[in-house]
Enzyme design. Structure first.
Site, PDB file in Angstrom:
ATOM      1  N   HIS A 139       0.828  -1.209   0.000  1.00  0.00           N
ATOM      2  CA  HIS A 139       0.000   0.000   0.000  1.00  0.00           C
ATOM      3  C   HIS A 139       0.860   1.256   0.000  1.00  0.00           C
ATOM      4  O   HIS A 139       2.032   1.248   0.371  1.00  0.00           O
ATOM      5  CB  HIS A 139      -0.925   0.019   1.225  1.00  0.00           C
ATOM      6  N   CYS A 140       0.216   2.363  -0.431  1.00  0.00           N
ATOM      7  CA  CYS A 140       0.799   3.703  -0.262  1.00  0.00           C
ATOM      8  C   CYS A 140      -0.270   4.528   0.449  1.00  0.00           C
ATOM      9  O   CYS A 140      -0.704   4.136   1.531  1.00  0.00           O
ATOM     10  CB  CYS A 140       1.258   4.295  -1.595  1.00  0.00           C
ATOM     11  N   VAL A 141      -0.710   5.654  -0.121  1.00  0.00           N
ATOM     12  CA  VAL A 141      -1.779   6.435   0.501  1.00  0.00           C
ATOM     13  C   VAL A 141      -3.122   6.104  -0.149  1.00  0.00           C
ATOM     14  O   VAL A 141      -4.024   5.566   0.477  1.00  0.00           O
ATOM     15  CB  VAL A 141      -1.484   7.946   0.430  1.00  0.00           C
ATOM     16  N   THR A 185       1.512   2.117  -5.410  1.00  0.00           N
ATOM     17  CA  THR A 185       1.044   0.736  -5.321  1.00  0.00           C
ATOM     18  C   THR A 185       0.732   0.193  -6.706  1.00  0.00           C
ATOM     19  O   THR A 185       1.014  -0.972  -7.012  1.00  0.00           O
ATOM     20  CB  THR A 185      -0.214   0.669  -4.433  1.00  0.00           C
TER      21      THR A 185
END
Length: 233
Positions: free
Chosen positions: A130-132, A138
């Site tokens: 994940h990222c934000v 991602t």
């Protein structure tokens, strides 16, 4: 099999399993999940992630993007921080759009290789990446994983484009404009589309050669493919 997962608090979660990977193989269900930040997961959401088999979390965010404590993350989940970009990176005006994908991979293939190696070396169990928003950083790692697994470019594109629809309710919940509109405007100005950008990346760049030159080993590649795909029947 519905690849879109319902984890309370997240909006852009899906399993990378169930996709045709050539030679009769398919991507393995439960091996890798992509998502937006799990910071917003409720206890029920974390329980759903644990029930799905997640044991390792690959966090692609940079320091300063972490806005919540671990909260209700169940014991037994290991977080591996592999920041994909940096605040002083040149070309950041393209970040948040598909336009960043190829320049980033060509400029910093070592960072991408580091993230893929973290997935390859994760202990048994599912891996959450994940990222934000779970769309661009991602998305890039998901593109690379699926390409290495032998998934067709059109299928990889469809997975990447799925984030726009999944994130729409999140922006509405936050009272923010749908970011897909900004992305489309930027692509129109550049005279291209998401489809053209992603398919060009997959058709004109030798991803395996790029990543092995950046440090991904043959053993890493074998481990990733074994982890990501089921054997042909």
């Amino acid at each position: 099999m519905n690849r879109d997962l319902v984890w309370d608090g997240c909006h852009n979660v899906r399993d990378l399993g169930g996709l045709p990977a050539g030679d009769g193989r398919r991507t393995r269900w439960g091996a890798v999940v992509r998502s937006d930040t799990p910071d917003r997961l409720t206890p029920a959401g974390w329980a759903a992630a644990a029930a799905h088999g997640v044991r390792t979390i690959i966090d692609l965010r940079t320091p300063g993007e972490h806005h919540a404590a671990p909260g209700h993350r169940p014991p037994g989940m290991t977080v591996v921080n592999v920041p994909l970009d940096r605040p002083d990176d040149p070309g950041r005006e393209m970040y948040g759009t598909p336009l960043y994908l190829r320049p980033f991979l060509e400029r910093w293939p070592d960072r991408c290789a580091r993230a893929l190696r973290a997935i390859a070396q994760a202990p048994p169990g599912g891996v959450l990446v994940h990222c934000v928003a779970g769309r661009d950083r991602t998305g890039l790692i998901a593109i690379l994983l699926l390409a290495l697994a032998g998934v067709a470019p059109s299928t990889i594109l469809a997975d990447y484009e799925r984030s726009a629809a999944r994130l729409r309710p999140l922006y509405a919940l936050l009272g923010q404009p749908d970011n897909a509109l900004r992305v489309e405007s930027r692509l129109t100005t550049a005279g291209t589309t998401t489809s053209e950008v992603v398919l060009a990346l997959l058709s004109t760049l030798d991803i395996e050669t790029t990543l092995t030159a950046a440090g991904l080993t043959p053993s890493d590649l074998t481990t990733l493919r074994t982890r990501l795909t089921t054997p042909a029947p």
